[in-house]
Design an enzyme around this catalytic site. Structure first.
Site, PDB file in Angstrom:
ATOM      1  N   GLU A  54     -21.813  -4.892  12.418  1.00  0.00           N
ATOM      2  CA  GLU A  54     -22.352  -5.380  13.819  1.00  0.00           C
ATOM      3  C   GLU A  54     -23.493  -4.515  14.263  1.00  0.00           C
ATOM      4  O   GLU A  54     -24.214  -4.970  14.943  1.00  0.00           O
ATOM      5  CB  GLU A  54     -21.206  -5.104  14.877  1.00  0.00           C
ATOM      6  N   HIS A  56     -25.741  -3.893  12.185  1.00  0.00           N
ATOM      7  CA  HIS A  56     -27.190  -4.334  11.637  1.00  0.00           C
ATOM      8  C   HIS A  56     -27.598  -5.721  12.522  1.00  0.00           C
ATOM      9  O   HIS A  56     -28.558  -6.022  12.908  1.00  0.00           O
ATOM     10  CB  HIS A  56     -26.813  -4.761  10.312  1.00  0.00           C
ATOM     11  N   GLN A  80     -32.227   7.523  -2.492  1.00  0.00           N
ATOM     12  CA  GLN A  80     -31.693   8.183  -1.400  1.00  0.00           C
ATOM     13  C   GLN A  80     -30.220   8.571  -1.468  1.00  0.00           C
ATOM     14  O   GLN A  80     -29.394   9.127  -0.608  1.00  0.00           O
ATOM     15  CB  GLN A  80     -31.807   7.734  -0.078  1.00  0.00           C
ATOM     16  N   ASP A 169     -28.406   6.577  12.780  1.00  0.00           N
ATOM     17  CA  ASP A 169     -29.087   7.794  11.857  1.00  0.00           C
ATOM     18  C   ASP A 169     -30.255   8.241  12.433  1.00  0.00           C
ATOM     19  O   ASP A 169     -31.100   7.887  12.198  1.00  0.00           O
ATOM     20  CB  ASP A 169     -29.210   6.899  10.412  1.00  0.00           C
ATOM     21  N   ARG A 206     -19.634   2.799   5.715  1.00  0.00           N
ATOM     22  CA  ARG A 206     -18.807   3.953   5.036  1.00  0.00           C
ATOM     23  C   ARG A 206     -17.536   3.897   5.719  1.00  0.00           C
ATOM     24  O   ARG A 206     -16.681   4.487   5.016  1.00  0.00           O
ATOM     25  CB  ARG A 206     -19.602   5.085   4.787  1.00  0.00           C
TER      26      ARG A 206
HETATM   27  O1  PAF Z   1     -30.418   2.970   7.094  1.00  0.00           O
HETATM   28  C1  PAF Z   1     -30.451   2.336   6.125  1.00  0.00           C
HETATM   29  O2  PAF Z   1     -29.667   1.602   6.081  1.00  0.00           O
HETATM   30  C2  PAF Z   1     -31.229   2.930   4.777  1.00  0.00           C
HETATM   31  O3  PAF Z   1     -31.520   4.405   4.865  1.00  0.00           O
HETATM   32  C3  PAF Z   1     -32.791   2.328   4.895  1.00  0.00           C
HETATM   33  C4  PAF Z   1     -33.543   2.537   6.215  1.00  0.00           C
HETATM   34  C5  PAF Z   1     -32.809   0.763   4.951  1.00  0.00           C
HETATM   35  C6  PAF Z   1     -33.678   2.811   3.632  1.00  0.00           C
HETATM   36  O4  PAF Z   1     -32.865   2.329   2.419  1.00  0.00           O
END
Ligand code: PAF
Length: 305
Positions: A54, A56, A80, A169, A206
């Site tokens: 949701e 996204h 990352q 984030d 997660r």
């Molecule tokens: O927030 C995320 O899903 C990731 O950190 C991103 C911005 C797609 C970069 O891989």
């Protein structure tokens, strides 16, 4: 099993399926976005690592509200993830993600391979100084370099008008804004509000790792932050007292380990001792094998918080 990505590759890295173009290669993707903009259409970009939820979908809605076309990227970015993090276990439900994109009205999905994004010999990375030294930075060495590097690559591959990121984030959002300003990348960065579940938890991929019991304990994180906002609204502006209250509430759950609780300037991420300007209360905890972050905004001058 039907694999849209491999079919797209067979079809010359370009595939039109019920109006979602699924593109796996860099050059056709850049051409597709450039062609849209040449037609005078604005393009909104939603970078993701897939496993769409949701949160996204709210970014897609924000992009659709502001732009003529929406491009979404799905790439689990190895750069990352630190050693011992969940890169291997990270969910990759591509078919379900494409279905979600179709229903949400996404126009173009870019799903590159790791080899395309990090070809043998790739030696360049992007580091944003200072902003990455606080909050999650010390706990996830190299994480923000990985994020900044992949996001700058995506901005070059998909030269969109605007890119949409969740405030969940928050540090990532501020790091990306700084990077775009410093590298003069012509794209607007739009921060979108955190989407929360009914129990208050910020929605995150997660969260699915949590057992029902852990989930109940984990919900304390958002409750403690909301309680802090109320404490601030009642007049407490001293950070030591606010942080102590949050820590006390989190300590009530033996299974929660606190990584940090900090109050930072909302633009510079400078750690504050008094809330005398727009600020973010940010926290990270560990529970079972899961690391959770959350944050809330407070602005004592406007009455928010
Ligand atoms: O927030 C995320 O899903 C990731 O950190 C991103 C911005 C797609 C970069 O891989």
């Amino acid at each position: 099993m039907y694999n849209p990505a491999s079919e797209a590759t067979r079809a010359g890295n370009f595939h039109d399926r019920e109006h979602v173009q699924v593109i796996t290669d860099i050059q056709p993707c850049r051409e597709a976005v450039t062609a849209l903009r040449r037609e005078g259409l604005s393009v909104g970009l939603v970078p993701t690592m897939g496993a769409l939820h949701e949160g996204h979908l709210s970014l897609i809605r924000a992009a659709k509200a502001r732009c003529d076309r929406v491009a979404l990227t799905i790439f689990v970015n190895p750069a990352q993830f630190g050693a011992g993090e969940d890169l291997g276990a990270y969910p990759r439900p591509l078919e379900a993600d494409l279905t979600a994109c179709r229903s949400a009205g996404v126009d173009l999905v870019f799903t590159p391979s790791t080899e395309a994004m990090y070809p043998h010999g790739a030696a360049t990375s992007v580091h944003v100084d200072g902003l990455t030294d606080v909050l999650c930075g010390p706990f996830r060495p190299g994480h923000f370099d990985g994020v900044a590097t992949v996001v700058s690559k995506l901005f070059h591959i998909l030269p969109a008008d605007a890119a949409f990121f969740g405030e969940k984030d928050y540090q990532q959002l501020i790091v990306i804004k700084r990077m775009v300003a410093d590298l003069k990348i012509p794209i607007e960065i739009v921060g979108c509000p955190t989407v929360r579940a009914a129990d208050g938890m910020a929605i995150s991929t997660r969260n699915a790792y949590l057992s029902a019991d852990d989930r109940k304990q984990a919900a304390r994180l958002s409750h403690a932050l909301f309680a802090a906002v109320e404490q601030i609204a009642r007049g407490e502006h001293e950070v030591a007292s606010i942080v102590a209250t949050i820590r006390e509430q989190l300590a009530g759950a033996a299974s929660l380990q606190i990584e940090y609780v900090d109050v930072v300037d909302e633009a510079t991420l400078e750690i504050l001792t008094t809330i005398d300007r727009p600020a973010r209360i940010c926290a990270a905890v560990r529970i079972a094998s899961c690391r959770l972050i959350d944050n809330v905004g407070v602005d004592v001058s406007s009455g928010r918080g």
